[in-house]
Design an enzyme around this catalytic site. Sequence first.
Site, PDB file in Angstrom:
ATOM      1  N   ASP A   1       0.793  -1.250   0.075  1.00  0.00           N
ATOM      2  CA  ASP A   1       0.067   0.075   0.083  1.00  0.00           C
ATOM      3  C   ASP A   1       0.881   1.143  -0.122  1.00  0.00           C
ATOM      4  O   ASP A   1       2.131   1.326   0.284  1.00  0.00           O
ATOM      5  CB  ASP A   1      -0.876   0.116   1.184  1.00  0.00           C
ATOM      6  CG  ASP A   1      -0.046  -0.264   2.511  1.00  0.00           C
ATOM      7  OD1 ASP A   1       0.817  -0.764   2.559  1.00  0.00           O
ATOM      8  OD2 ASP A   1      -0.617   0.671   3.343  1.00  0.00           O
TER       9      ASP A   1
ATOM     10  N   GLU B   1      -0.086  -1.430   5.649  1.00  0.00           N
ATOM     11  CA  GLU B   1       1.173  -0.948   6.622  1.00  0.00           C
ATOM     12  C   GLU B   1       0.914   0.473   7.115  1.00  0.00           C
ATOM     13  O   GLU B   1       1.152   0.907   8.067  1.00  0.00           O
ATOM     14  CB  GLU B   1       2.431  -1.134   5.940  1.00  0.00           C
ATOM     15  CG  GLU B   1       3.595  -0.954   6.843  1.00  0.00           C
ATOM     16  CD  GLU B   1       4.060   0.326   7.135  1.00  0.00           C
ATOM     17  OE1 GLU B   1       5.014   0.734   7.751  1.00  0.00           O
ATOM     18  OE2 GLU B   1       3.939   1.235   5.907  1.00  0.00           O
TER      19      GLU B   1
HETATM   20 ZN    ZN Z   1       6.645   2.168   4.192  1.00  0.00          ZN
END
Ligand code: ZN
Length: 384
Positions: free
Chosen positions: A82, A144
């Site tokens: 992401d 994340e």
């Molecule tokens: Zn990162």
Amino acid sequence: MSSQQPTFQHALSRLIEIPSVSSTLPDLDMSNLPVINELAAWLEAMGFQCEIQPLPGAPHKANLIATLGSGPGGLVLAGHTDTVPYNDSLWKSSPFALEERDGRFYGLGVCDMKGFFALVMEAVRGYLGTPLTAPLIILATADEESSMNGARALVELGRPKARYAVVGEPTGMRPIHMHKGIMMERIQILGQSGHSSNPALGRNAMETVHKVITDLMQFRAELAERYQNPGFTIPTPTLNLGCIHGGDNPNRICGQCQLDFDIRMLPGMDSEQLRQQIRQRLLPIAEADQVEISLEAITPAIEAFAGPENSDLVAACEKLTGHQAEVAAFATEAPFFSRLGMDTVVLGPGDIDQAHQPDEYLSQERIKPMIAILQSLIRQYCLS
Ligand SMILES: [Zn+2]
């Protein structure tokens, strides 16, 4: 094209083309499945066994565990799929079109950190014909940048298991062996509103928050005395009072008040223990003021990260990069991989200064040296 092995530049360009923003704001949040599917197709064509694992309760988000070889031990090369959201108007070129200029590759996620997967595939390509003595695992995670729910799901699952893990976050090609953790917490105080002319008509939540703040500052001083780590620029844990909301009118007793704060933990501190300690300290205040006080996490904590003492992997990365291991000022998925029992280091080709910025780039001069480092690690941990 997607089911065949792509060239380095084609892989990099596809990874940038496919949007995979993750955000705590639902309007901005996207699925990462298109990136995961593309990666899985490429890696399968390279001979990896690919497992796509949707996150519990979020079928539009998934982790990918791609394994080459089998047996115990081995090396994980990990990254998140992401990116953060972007300000289109501040970019010189499209965030979703890989652009090459001034010896750099520009694009959203090129440095933080979809670009890492293109480098990993290029590094692995040299060893596809060679039988591995220990598995090589490419791990691609979800979310994340927003919740770390991808890494959390892996810890729940107890996978992947390997001896070593390298997280390719932007560290300027310097190994990182420690960072602080972070917890963001909310205290809510429920008193009783009433007419300000008579304090006995209510229980003033704002007066209670005054006591709570005094106590948190005392707690902060105690933590700083108890925990120190000279490896960090700020060698103590910190506690920041971040925002406060309460009351409505000067002539009304404040019935409710809310206080948000964060704690940045040093390695060795545990978020749940800290939360319990604060709850214990709030009990007598609630009792004295006859109010309700609750403490909850705003987002799940990210624990501090510290690799094992005398880490074999840290030593190898120090030798390969020519840099002593350092500490990072940002949090990563590394503590989750540590918890899975892997000797973990954060080491990647980008610079953190370019991450989360318009015109994010990766210097082309970093690419060959980073591929060489990855190949040395593969030889050391999967081929010898
Ligand atoms: Zn990162």
